[in-house]
Write an enzyme that holds these catalytic residues in place. Structure first.
Site, PDB file in Angstrom:
ATOM      1  N   HIS A 144       0.829  -1.209   0.000  1.00 55.15           N
ATOM      2  CA  HIS A 144       0.000   0.000   0.000  1.00 55.15           C
ATOM      3  C   HIS A 144       0.862   1.258   0.000  1.00 55.15           C
ATOM      4  O   HIS A 144       1.460   1.614   1.008  1.00 55.15           O
ATOM      5  CB  HIS A 144      -0.927  -0.035   1.236  1.00 55.15           C
ATOM      6  CG  HIS A 144      -1.907   1.089   1.283  1.00 55.15           C
ATOM      7  ND1 HIS A 144      -2.339   1.655   2.460  1.00 55.15           N
ATOM      8  CD2 HIS A 144      -2.540   1.761   0.290  1.00 55.15           C
ATOM      9  CE1 HIS A 144      -3.188   2.626   2.187  1.00 55.15           C
ATOM     10  NE2 HIS A 144      -3.320   2.715   0.877  1.00 55.15           N
ATOM     11  N   GLU A 156       2.892   0.379   3.283  1.00 54.74           N
ATOM     12  CA  GLU A 156       2.409  -0.635   4.217  1.00 54.74           C
ATOM     13  C   GLU A 156       2.459  -1.994   3.520  1.00 54.74           C
ATOM     14  O   GLU A 156       1.850  -2.175   2.465  1.00 54.74           O
ATOM     15  CB  GLU A 156       0.966  -0.324   4.649  1.00 54.74           C
ATOM     16  CG  GLU A 156       0.846   0.926   5.509  1.00 54.74           C
ATOM     17  CD  GLU A 156      -0.598   1.269   5.890  1.00 54.74           C
ATOM     18  OE1 GLU A 156      -0.795   1.914   6.927  1.00 54.74           O
ATOM     19  OE2 GLU A 156      -1.531   0.910   5.139  1.00 54.74           O
ATOM     20  N   ASN A 194      -4.901   4.403   7.796  1.00 53.01           N
ATOM     21  CA  ASN A 194      -6.302   4.787   7.635  1.00 53.01           C
ATOM     22  C   ASN A 194      -7.142   4.446   8.861  1.00 53.01           C
ATOM     23  O   ASN A 194      -8.258   4.921   9.010  1.00 53.01           O
ATOM     24  CB  ASN A 194      -6.904   4.141   6.387  1.00 53.01           C
ATOM     25  CG  ASN A 194      -6.547   4.944   5.146  1.00 53.01           C
ATOM     26  OD1 ASN A 194      -6.217   6.131   5.242  1.00 53.01           O
ATOM     27  ND2 ASN A 194      -6.584   4.311   3.993  1.00 53.01           N
TER      28      ASN A 194
HETATM   29  P1  NAI Z   1      -7.507   5.614 -10.834  1.00 48.71           P
HETATM   30  O1  NAI Z   1      -8.975   5.614 -11.110  1.00 48.71           O
HETATM   31  O2  NAI Z   1      -6.726   6.864 -10.988  1.00 48.71           O
HETATM   32  O3  NAI Z   1      -6.800   4.507 -11.756  1.00 48.71           O
HETATM   33  C1  NAI Z   1      -7.270   3.199 -11.926  1.00 48.71           C
HETATM   34  C2  NAI Z   1      -6.847   2.705 -13.288  1.00 48.71           C
HETATM   35  O4  NAI Z   1      -7.115   1.312 -13.379  1.00 48.71           O
HETATM   36  C3  NAI Z   1      -7.579   3.358 -14.441  1.00 48.71           C
HETATM   37  O5  NAI Z   1      -6.647   3.860 -15.368  1.00 48.71           O
HETATM   38  C4  NAI Z   1      -8.430   2.227 -15.043  1.00 48.71           C
HETATM   39  O6  NAI Z   1      -8.569   2.334 -16.435  1.00 48.71           O
HETATM   40  C5  NAI Z   1      -7.632   1.015 -14.653  1.00 48.71           C
HETATM   41  N1  NAI Z   1      -8.428  -0.197 -14.544  1.00 48.71           N
HETATM   42  C6  NAI Z   1      -9.647  -0.368 -13.958  1.00 48.71           C
HETATM   43  N2  NAI Z   1     -10.025  -1.652 -14.009  1.00 48.71           N
HETATM   44  C7  NAI Z   1      -9.023  -2.323 -14.634  1.00 48.71           C
HETATM   45  C8  NAI Z   1      -8.825  -3.701 -14.960  1.00 48.71           C
HETATM   46  N3  NAI Z   1      -9.740  -4.613 -14.665  1.00 48.71           N
HETATM   47  N4  NAI Z   1      -7.679  -4.044 -15.581  1.00 48.71           N
HETATM   48  C9  NAI Z   1      -6.753  -3.103 -15.888  1.00 48.71           C
HETATM   49  N5  NAI Z   1      -6.891  -1.801 -15.610  1.00 48.71           N
HETATM   50  C10 NAI Z   1      -8.009  -1.429 -14.974  1.00 48.71           C
HETATM   51  O7  NAI Z   1      -7.358   4.998  -9.370  1.00 48.71           O
HETATM   52  P2  NAI Z   1      -6.184   5.245  -8.299  1.00 48.71           P
HETATM   53  O8  NAI Z   1      -6.509   6.435  -7.490  1.00 48.71           O
HETATM   54  O9  NAI Z   1      -4.886   5.179  -9.000  1.00 48.71           O
HETATM   55  O10 NAI Z   1      -6.373   3.970  -7.360  1.00 48.71           O
HETATM   56  C11 NAI Z   1      -6.026   2.683  -7.762  1.00 48.71           C
HETATM   57  C12 NAI Z   1      -5.937   1.778  -6.559  1.00 48.71           C
HETATM   58  O11 NAI Z   1      -5.030   2.321  -5.603  1.00 48.71           O
HETATM   59  C13 NAI Z   1      -7.233   1.544  -5.814  1.00 48.71           C
HETATM   60  O12 NAI Z   1      -7.242   0.226  -5.316  1.00 48.71           O
HETATM   61  C14 NAI Z   1      -7.142   2.527  -4.657  1.00 48.71           C
HETATM   62  O13 NAI Z   1      -7.902   2.135  -3.540  1.00 48.71           O
HETATM   63  C15 NAI Z   1      -5.658   2.467  -4.345  1.00 48.71           C
HETATM   64  N6  NAI Z   1      -5.096   3.638  -3.664  1.00 48.71           N
HETATM   65  C16 NAI Z   1      -5.426   4.896  -4.068  1.00 48.71           C
HETATM   66  C17 NAI Z   1      -4.850   5.997  -3.436  1.00 48.71           C
HETATM   67  C18 NAI Z   1      -5.188   7.382  -3.869  1.00 48.71           C
HETATM   68  O14 NAI Z   1      -4.897   8.339  -3.122  1.00 48.71           O
HETATM   69  N7  NAI Z   1      -5.776   7.580  -5.034  1.00 48.71           N
HETATM   70  C19 NAI Z   1      -3.882   5.847  -2.336  1.00 48.71           C
HETATM   71  C20 NAI Z   1      -3.538   4.470  -2.051  1.00 48.71           C
HETATM   72  C21 NAI Z   1      -4.161   3.426  -2.676  1.00 48.71           C
END
Ligand code: NAI
Length: 510
Positions: A144, A156, A194
């Protein structure tokens, strides 16, 4: 246990905010990295974005052109998941949905080698659940990162029920080799940060709801006295209330409605109104160009305080004595129970009771309570509250004394534990419960809160400095005042106090 070899092939899935950042981190550490996203063109776009970011570093002289080129050359966009078959470590950062992530992991398990590490960047899903039903759940682990991944040091390393301990060790060492500060955590709701950070927001929201002071004043106290980079209102405005409220709700539900994590109606109302913070132009504050920053409440005295009496040791406030002396106040010291007397006023560090209640129970006239400061030598502001029968003149003498020491004095309503003290003991209480429940070690929790959310001091070390006994007393009084299980002290603090331990960090083994 060794880190992954820096030549090992890494794959990152999801080229959004987190995936792109993680791919950059791995490539900067020397790994060849394949980036895959199911949105056609998204991976290449993300790599172009990384290239631009690195370009800015080159312009600032923080990175050599050759290094930029080498990092970008190690990043390969791929348009089919099959291309990830040779990865030694896959980190998924796709949409936060259990079913979608499980489907992806199942696909990867069939595609990649048996010893490939399948890591998830999930911030709220259980690693145990993600791994359930797979053929090799021991290969699934949480990695994480915090946003933005290239800048935030904390990672993490989250183990589910089936995760192989050796895997956690390898990933821990790998994160270290990538220049990060890793911590081990067990897969429990909110992992470390968190979960332990919830009271930071919750106590300010409650203080606001109960009329302690306005947002700007409470924020200023957490910054100027508490040493936090931001107060809870400016921080949640930055994070986005929809995001912050959703995390609180998810942790609250995951703990079966434990009142420790109860979401705030004040924040819900902002979400309902669409006042999501900076991104919507308004949250607790307004962000239009003509918006004025609200003033911070402050008291001023025209009186000169030339002398005071210090009775006994002031505990965590003791550095205030030298500060007063340095500012020309004549100090008389005598035995007592940790009080400052100036004129008709009696000053004391809050013990979690209302000032009016303590004044009666302890027979203290003109009682003025002081809040906690991160460092009483250098803090620029301090909160005070006073009992209902404190005379205006006595209050003025107390303000004059603190002013003389160079402190800005901010009054808050008579609420238990004031602002910084109450926030810090609640953070420490949550941290202590996480230690008690074997989520992580005390040292890792303190490290996580400093490296992940920039706290000025780990909550457990801070509780040691306040004194385990005093921290426990504040929590007991908070619980008695509110009659709510939200403020119940952690059994670990009670046990350590009963054992006469001075430290949490060394005494408590996870
Ligand atoms: P985001 O929405 O910016 O990016 C997600 C990406 O994954 C998108 O480009 C989408 O097209 C792609 N995607 C979705 N389903 C897919 C699949 N089945 N196969 C391949 N690509 C796929 O999301 P973000 O903010 O980058 O978050 C991603 C992960 O990281 C989530 O699990 C979130 O909980 C975690 N996270 C987010 C943080 C944040 O501050 N945004 C911090 C720490 C963890």
């Amino acid at each position: 246990m060794n880190a992954l070899d820096s030549n090992a092939q890494v794959a990152v899935i999801g080229a959004g905010a987190m995936g792109a950042g993680i791919a950059q981190v791995a490539a900067q550490a020397g790994h060849p990295v394949k980036l895959y996203d199911n949105r056609p063109g998204a991976a290449a776009q993300a790599i172009a974005g990384i290239d631009r970011q690195l370009g800015r570093l080159v312009e600032k002289g923080k990175l050599q052109t050759e290094a930029r080129e080498a990092i970008v050359a190690r990043l390969e966009p791929v348009e089919a998941i099959e291309a990830l078959a040779d990865a030694r470590l896959v980190i998924e950062a796709i949409v936060e949905n259990l079913q979608v992530k499980q489907d992806l992991l199942r696909q990867l398990e069939n595609l990649c080698a048996a010893d490939c590490i399948l890591a998830s960047n999930t911030s709220s899903l259980s690693i145990t659940s993600l791994a359930a039903g797979l053929q090799r759940p021991q290969q699934v682990i949480g990695m994480h990162f915090f946003n933005p991944a290239p800048l935030m040091a904390l990672v993490e390393i989250v183990s589910g029920l089936a995760t192989a301990p050796s895997l956690a060790d390898t990933l821990y060492e790998t994160a270290k080799a990538w220049g990060k500060k890793p911590v081990h955590a067990r897969s429990t709701p909110g992992f470390i940060v968190n979960r332990v950070a919830r009271p930071f927001y919750a106590e300010s929201l409650r203080l606001l709801q109960e009329g302690a002071a306005d947002c700007a004043t409470l924020d200023a106290l957490l910054r100027d006295a508490g040493g936090f980079r931001m107060g809870a209102f400016e921080l949640t405005d930055l994070i986005g209330h929809d995001v912050n409220y959703a995390v609180t709700c998810s942790v609250f539900e995951a703990f079966y409605g434990d009142f420790r994590f109860q979401p705030s109606l004040v924040q819900k109302e902002l979400v309902d109104a669409g006042r999501l913070g900076r991104k919507s132009g308004q949250g607790f504050y307004r962000y239009s160009d003509d918006a004025e920053r609200p003033a911070v409440a402050e008291m001023h005295s025209q009186t000169h305080a030339g002398a005071c009496v210090i009775e006994g040791h002031l505990g965590v406030m003791q550095p205030l004595v030298q500060r007063l002396r340095d500012s020309g106040v004549t100090i008389t010291e005598r035995a007592g129970s940790g009080l400052i007397r100036v004129g008709d006023a009696t000053l004391a560090l809050s013990d979690g009771r209302l000032a009016s209640q303590r004044a009666v129970e302890d027979g203290l006239r003109n009682l003025v309570l002081l809040d906690l400061a991160l460092d009483y030598q250098s803090a620029s502001r301090i909160a005070i509250s006073w009992s209902a029968d404190t005379a205006p003149d006595a209050r003025d003498q107390a303000v004059a004394l603190l002013q003389q020491a160079g402190l800005r004095v901010t009054a808050v309503a008579d609420l238990p534990g004031l602002v910084v003290l109450r926030t810090v003991v609640m953070l420490a209480n949550e941290a202590a419960d996480a230690v008690l429940q074997g989520v992580a070690s005390a040292a890792d929790i303190d490290l996580a809160m400093c490296a992940g959310v920039n706290y000025p001091r780990g909550p457990l070390v801070w509780a040691e400095q306040i004194g385990i006994g005093h921290s426990l007393r504040v929590l007991d009084h908070l619980q008695r005042s509110y009659g709510e299980s939200r403020y119940r002290p952690s059994l670990l603090l009670r046990r350590l106090h009963a054992e006469g331990a001075a430290t949490v960090t060394e005494s408590a083994k996870p």
